[in-house]
Design an enzyme around this catalytic site. Structure first.
Site, mmCIF file in Angstrom:
data_model
loop_
_atom_site.group_PDB
_atom_site.id
_atom_site.type_symbol
_atom_site.label_atom_id
_atom_site.label_comp_id
_atom_site.label_asym_id
_atom_site.label_seq_id
_atom_site.Cartn_x
_atom_site.Cartn_y
_atom_site.Cartn_z
ATOM 1 N N GLY A 1 88.734 7.426 16.648
ATOM 2 C CA GLY A 1 88.349 7.953 15.333
ATOM 3 C C GLY A 1 87.549 9.239 15.394
ATOM 4 N N GLU B 1 97.008 3.953 14.090
ATOM 5 C CA GLU B 1 96.186 5.187 14.137
ATOM 6 C C GLU B 1 97.106 6.400 14.152
ATOM 7 O OE1 GLU B 1 92.739 6.236 14.053
ATOM 8 O OE2 GLU B 1 93.933 8.060 13.973
ATOM 9 N N GLU C 1 69.268 24.817 3.158
ATOM 10 C CA GLU C 1 69.190 23.428 2.693
ATOM 11 C C GLU C 1 68.867 23.411 1.205
ATOM 12 O OE1 GLU C 1 69.640 20.068 3.718
ATOM 13 O OE2 GLU C 1 68.966 19.737 1.659
ATOM 14 N N GLY D 1 74.117 19.504 10.681
ATOM 15 C CA GLY D 1 73.545 20.856 10.663
ATOM 16 C C GLY D 1 72.508 21.041 11.762
ATOM 17 N N ASP E 1 83.021 3.848 7.384
ATOM 18 C CA ASP E 1 82.661 4.961 6.495
ATOM 19 C C ASP E 1 83.347 4.864 5.136
ATOM 20 O OD1 ASP E 1 81.143 6.046 8.519
ATOM 21 O OD2 ASP E 1 82.236 7.958 8.618
ATOM 22 N N HIS F 1 53.354 0.441 32.066
ATOM 23 C CA HIS F 1 52.583 1.679 32.112
ATOM 24 C C HIS F 1 52.958 2.470 33.359
ATOM 25 C CE1 HIS F 1 49.262 4.453 31.623
ATOM 26 N NE2 HIS F 1 48.992 4.275 32.917
ATOM 27 N N ALA G 1 78.509 5.309 13.334
ATOM 28 C CA ALA G 1 79.484 4.601 14.151
ATOM 29 C C ALA G 1 79.066 3.150 14.407
ATOM 30 C CB ALA G 1 79.645 5.327 15.484
ATOM 31 N N GLY H 1 73.372 23.018 4.996
ATOM 32 C CA GLY H 1 73.011 21.604 5.080
ATOM 33 C C GLY H 1 72.116 21.315 6.272
HETATM 34 P P1 FAD Z 1 86.539 7.020 11.654
HETATM 35 O O1 FAD Z 1 85.838 7.150 12.933
HETATM 36 O O2 FAD Z 1 86.592 8.204 10.752
HETATM 37 O O3 FAD Z 1 88.011 6.535 12.029
HETATM 38 C C1 FAD Z 1 89.011 6.391 11.076
HETATM 39 C C2 FAD Z 1 90.337 6.633 11.741
HETATM 40 O O4 FAD Z 1 91.358 6.260 10.830
HETATM 41 C C3 FAD Z 1 90.608 8.086 12.087
HETATM 42 O O5 FAD Z 1 90.886 8.223 13.466
HETATM 43 C C4 FAD Z 1 91.828 8.472 11.248
HETATM 44 O O6 FAD Z 1 92.723 9.316 11.948
HETATM 45 C C5 FAD Z 1 92.456 7.117 11.002
HETATM 46 N N1 FAD Z 1 93.255 7.052 9.762
HETATM 47 C C6 FAD Z 1 92.894 7.409 8.514
HETATM 48 N N2 FAD Z 1 93.874 7.124 7.634
HETATM 49 C C7 FAD Z 1 94.877 6.588 8.355
HETATM 50 C C8 FAD Z 1 96.159 6.086 8.012
HETATM 51 N N3 FAD Z 1 96.587 6.058 6.748
HETATM 52 N N4 FAD Z 1 96.945 5.613 9.009
HETATM 53 C C9 FAD Z 1 96.523 5.618 10.304
HETATM 54 N N5 FAD Z 1 95.312 6.080 10.675
HETATM 55 C C10 FAD Z 1 94.499 6.541 9.708
HETATM 56 N N6 FAD Z 1 77.626 8.455 14.050
HETATM 57 C C11 FAD Z 1 76.732 7.873 14.882
HETATM 58 O O7 FAD Z 1 76.458 6.674 14.742
HETATM 59 N N7 FAD Z 1 76.135 8.582 15.894
HETATM 60 C C12 FAD Z 1 76.391 9.883 16.090
HETATM 61 O O8 FAD Z 1 75.845 10.496 17.006
HETATM 62 C C13 FAD Z 1 77.319 10.523 15.224
HETATM 63 N N8 FAD Z 1 77.608 11.829 15.391
HETATM 64 C C14 FAD Z 1 78.536 12.405 14.570
HETATM 65 C C15 FAD Z 1 78.809 13.755 14.756
HETATM 66 C C16 FAD Z 1 79.738 14.386 13.949
HETATM 67 C C17 FAD Z 1 80.036 15.840 14.167
HETATM 68 C C18 FAD Z 1 80.417 13.646 12.946
HETATM 69 C C19 FAD Z 1 81.450 14.296 12.087
HETATM 70 C C20 FAD Z 1 80.145 12.302 12.747
HETATM 71 C C21 FAD Z 1 79.188 11.675 13.550
HETATM 72 N N9 FAD Z 1 78.853 10.336 13.385
HETATM 73 C C22 FAD Z 1 77.931 9.750 14.202
HETATM 74 C C23 FAD Z 1 79.492 9.505 12.337
HETATM 75 C C24 FAD Z 1 80.602 8.633 12.941
HETATM 76 O O9 FAD Z 1 81.547 9.460 13.567
HETATM 77 C C25 FAD Z 1 81.280 7.810 11.843
HETATM 78 O O10 FAD Z 1 80.304 7.105 11.111
HETATM 79 C C26 FAD Z 1 82.260 6.830 12.438
HETATM 80 O O11 FAD Z 1 83.245 7.487 13.193
HETATM 81 C C27 FAD Z 1 82.916 5.995 11.336
HETATM 82 O O12 FAD Z 1 83.813 5.109 11.910
HETATM 83 P P2 FAD Z 1 85.087 4.554 11.083
HETATM 84 O O13 FAD Z 1 85.801 3.656 12.024
HETATM 85 O O14 FAD Z 1 84.649 4.013 9.787
HETATM 86 O O15 FAD Z 1 85.967 5.830 10.764
HETATM 87 P P1 NAD Z 2 73.992 14.649 5.857
HETATM 88 O O1 NAD Z 2 74.102 13.817 4.654
HETATM 89 O O2 NAD Z 2 73.263 14.135 7.040
HETATM 90 O O3 NAD Z 2 73.281 16.030 5.491
HETATM 91 C C1 NAD Z 2 73.773 16.876 4.514
HETATM 92 C C2 NAD Z 2 72.659 17.834 4.123
HETATM 93 O O4 NAD Z 2 73.222 18.829 3.319
HETATM 94 C C3 NAD Z 2 71.546 17.168 3.320
HETATM 95 O O5 NAD Z 2 70.300 17.550 3.836
HETATM 96 C C4 NAD Z 2 71.777 17.698 1.918
HETATM 97 O O6 NAD Z 2 70.587 17.787 1.151
HETATM 98 C C5 NAD Z 2 72.367 19.052 2.213
HETATM 99 N N1 NAD Z 2 73.195 19.612 1.151
HETATM 100 C C6 NAD Z 2 74.072 18.964 0.349
HETATM 101 N N2 NAD Z 2 74.669 19.841 -0.495
HETATM 102 C C7 NAD Z 2 74.170 21.062 -0.184
HETATM 103 C C8 NAD Z 2 74.386 22.366 -0.689
HETATM 104 N N3 NAD Z 2 75.243 22.586 -1.683
HETATM 105 N N4 NAD Z 2 73.714 23.404 -0.130
HETATM 106 C C9 NAD Z 2 72.825 23.192 0.877
HETATM 107 N N5 NAD Z 2 72.565 21.964 1.381
HETATM 108 C C10 NAD Z 2 73.239 20.918 0.866
HETATM 109 O O7 NAD Z 2 75.495 15.081 6.212
HETATM 110 P P2 NAD Z 2 76.109 15.783 7.497
HETATM 111 O O8 NAD Z 2 75.052 16.443 8.293
HETATM 112 O O9 NAD Z 2 77.255 16.575 7.004
HETATM 113 O O10 NAD Z 2 76.671 14.550 8.307
HETATM 114 C C11 NAD Z 2 77.615 13.647 7.705
HETATM 115 C C12 NAD Z 2 77.369 12.264 8.163
HETATM 116 O O11 NAD Z 2 77.778 12.119 9.518
HETATM 117 C C13 NAD Z 2 75.905 11.912 8.146
HETATM 118 O O12 NAD Z 2 75.568 11.329 6.910
HETATM 119 C C14 NAD Z 2 75.752 10.921 9.241
HETATM 120 O O13 NAD Z 2 75.930 9.649 8.695
HETATM 121 C C15 NAD Z 2 76.907 11.224 10.172
HETATM 122 N N6 NAD Z 2 76.378 11.855 11.398
HETATM 123 C C16 NAD Z 2 75.539 11.144 12.174
HETATM 124 C C17 NAD Z 2 75.019 11.698 13.310
HETATM 125 C C18 NAD Z 2 74.095 10.875 14.155
HETATM 126 O O14 NAD Z 2 74.045 9.672 13.968
HETATM 127 N N7 NAD Z 2 73.373 11.483 15.087
HETATM 128 C C19 NAD Z 2 75.327 12.993 13.669
HETATM 129 C C20 NAD Z 2 76.186 13.713 12.845
HETATM 130 C C21 NAD Z 2 76.703 13.126 11.715
#
Ligand code: FAD
Ligand code: NAD
Length: 475
Positions: A48, A41, A212, A194, A322, A454, A330, A189
């Site tokens: 992550g 990592e 949006e 968003g 991802d 209930h 996640a 978005g």
């Molecule tokens: P990541 O979590 O992206 O982990 C990949 C890791 O690989 C990173 O730490 C990176 O530094 C490391 N890496 C990359 N390349 C290299 C390399 N060459 N060498 C060493 N290390 C490397 N999902 C949910 O289910 N619930 C939520 O509430 C939720 N909220 C979110 C809110 C936000 C703001 C964001 C941005 C995402 C959210 N997600 C949520 C999505 C979730 O974070 C991802 O789907 C999840 O982290 C993906 O897991 P991953 O292990 O595939 O990758």
């Molecule tokens: P998203 O795919 O959820 O939403 C992106 C939105 O942006 C969509 O509604 C899309 O129609 C809109 N959009 C795309 N291009 C646009 C443009 N040019 N102008 C205006 N609107 C536009 O993506 P996100 O909100 O960036 O989140 C990324 C990913 O992270 C999500 O797909 C989700 O899998 C993950 N995530 C999950 C959670 C959770 O599980 N609670 C929370 C945050 C993020």
């Protein structure tokens, strides 16, 4: 292990590149099953995107800002009187950082406990059995391994011509660490990020406008959720510009000037903001990984293609999370991590992509599992729907949260549950009743014949299942 091992710093059964929910969970499960595992990592901390700059910090801020809103406006109806409520952004951020620190540190502890080697640095695949790790100080080590798992996750996607500086034009990462509440925030978005982060800053006093592109928010969720959540968020004070695209963003002395126009084309106008949050999705992250060294070619959008055992085009290199696409969640990454570890250990794991809950942690929460109404229509599947509002539920009334509904979709012939959609209090918890039922291929009748406590919010699920059979008692 190959006889090249003497020439290398370490030799492993499995080297995982990426320590997010996919990578770290896979590493622990593989070690539990007796494999010698390293997890590489480069972030400096494990966990992550999710733990460091995603799920966890966003939920911490959602919780803090919700408490503020409740204390300011939600307690009077309970007969509670408190004085003027204030908040301290710095303290909120410190609480968030503390939670993140505890959780990421917790994974290091779990690695030690399970004898997973945590290798800090950037991993590059040199050839099919070698991963080179470059530490922050530039020093390198080579790991020899039988198998490699790519779990490098995803990164923020931007829009052409919009440069994220994490100060005035921010991604989710910047929006999780703003030093003060912006007066005006434009969110590009209306998806998961968003709506969640827009809610945080709106609750703390920002005027939030969501732009949006499509004609509905959370476009992948059931249409009823999009519609009702939209109405609720508007009532909470969020402004929406639907079917609108941003064509340019210009930084001014005090903020950002955005040019927007109707998605289908037309007259443009300008929106001014102190901070713009770009939340238009995420893209797979494979930079510096060395895919070219082993001939793995990502698809057009950058995702790595895998077969049902997560094997890439190279026999001993696998990928999860991802970076392979599908739901970027996640828990999906974690399940894939476990399935991969079990497969590599000779087991026959099972991953059910039809039952992956998706939850938006707005208030109220929106949660879905299985097919949406729109998907079923598109696929020509005959179904029956039962929809019951929380306003008919006794517990929801006592809690004081009656907005929203539960919708159960069941096969018209077999009654098997095909999808459940919840908008309302504790939706993200309630949805798991439906997920378990679906995993066991339950019918709507199975669901309503299960005795529900209930007064609980889950009774709405039971009633919605009854409504599929037109025999609901309470609505
Ligand atoms: P990541 O979590 O992206 O982990 C990949 C890791 O690989 C990173 O730490 C990176 O530094 C490391 N890496 C990359 N390349 C290299 C390399 N060459 N060498 C060493 N290390 C490397 N999902 C949910 O289910 N619930 C939520 O509430 C939720 N909220 C979110 C809110 C936000 C703001 C964001 C941005 C995402 C959210 N997600 C949520 C999505 C979730 O974070 C991802 O789907 C999840 O982290 C993906 O897991 P991953 O292990 O595939 O990758
Ligand atoms: P998203 O795919 O959820 O939403 C992106 C939105 O942006 C969509 O509604 C899309 O129609 C809109 N959009 C795309 N291009 C646009 C443009 N040019 N102008 C205006 N609107 C536009 O993506 P996100 O909100 O960036 O989140 C990324 C990913 O992270 C999500 O797909 C989700 O899998 C993950 N995530 C999950 C959670 C959770 O599980 N609670 C929370 C945050 C993020």
């Amino acid at each position: 292990m190959s006889d090249k091992s003497d020439a290398f710093d370490q030799a492993y059964d499995l080297v995982i590149i990426g320590g997010g929910p996919g990578g770290y969970v896979s590493a622990i499960r593989a070690a539990q099953l007796g494999l010698k595992v390293a997890c590489v990592e480069m972030r400096g901390t494990l966990g992550g995107t999710c733990l460091n700059i995603g799920c966890i910090p966003s939920k911490a801020l959602l919780e803090s800002s919700h408490h503020y809103e409740e204390a300011s406006h939600g307690l009077a109806e309970h007969g509670l009187k408190i004085g003027k409520v204030g908040f301290d952004v710095k303290a909120m951020m410190a609480r968030k950082e503390k939670i993140v620190g505890e959780l990421t540190g917790g994974i290091e502890f779990l690695f030690r406990k399970n004898k997973v080697d945590y290798i800090r640095g950037r991993g590059t695949i040199l050839d099919t059995d070698t991963v080179e790790v470059t530490a922050e100080d530039g020093s390198k080590q080579q790991l020899l391994t039988d198998t490699i798992a790519i779990a490098t996750g995803s990164d923020v996607a931007s829009l052409p011509g919009i440069e994220i500086d994490e100060k005035r034009i921010v991604s989710s990462t910047g929006a999780l660490s703003l030093p003060k509440v912006p007066k005006k925030m434009v969110v590009i978005g209306g998806g998961f990020i968003g709506l969640e982060l827009g809610s945080v800053w709106r609750r703390l006093g920002a005027e939030v406008t969501v732009v949006e592109f499509l004609d509905r928010i959370v476009p992948n969720m059931d249409g009823d959720i999009s519609k009702t959540l939209h109405r609720i968020l508007k009532k909470q004070g969020m402004t929406f510009r639907m079917s609108t695209k941003v064509t340019a963003a210009k930084k001014t002395r005090s903020g950002v000037s955005l040019t927007v126009e109707p998605a289908k084309g037309g007259e443009s106008e300008t929106l001014e903001a102190d901070v713009v949050l770009v939340a238009v999705g995420r893209r797979p992250f494979t930079e510096g990984l060395g895919l070219e060294n082993v001939g793995i070619v990502p698809d057009q959008r950058g995702f790595i293609a895998v077969d049902k055992h997560y094997r890439t085009s190279v026999a001993n290199i696998f990928a999860i999370g991802d970076v392979i696409g599908g739901a970027m969640l996640a828990h999906k990454a974690e399940e894939e991590g476990i399935a991969l570890a079990e497969y590599l250990a000779g087991q026959r794991p099972h991953m059910n992509y039809d039952v992956i809950p998706g939850i938006v942690y707005t208030h109220p929460e929106a949660a879905s599992v299985g097919k949406t109404t729109e998907q079923l229509r598109e696929e020509g599947i005959e179904f029956r729907a039962g929809k019951i509002p929380f306003s008919s539920n006794a517990r929801a009334k006592t809690v004081g949260e009656t907005d929203g509904f539960v919708k159960v979709l069941a096969d018209a012939t077999t009654d098997r549950i095909l999808g459940v959609h919840v908008l309302g209090p504790e939706a993200g918890t309630i949805i798991h009743e439906a997920a378990v039922a679906m995993e066991f291929e339950a019918t709507a009748e199975d669901l309503f014949r299960t005795c529900h406590g209930h007064p609980t919010l889950n009774e709405v699920v039971k009633e919605a299942a009854m409504a599929v059979h037109k025999r609901s008692i309470s609505a």
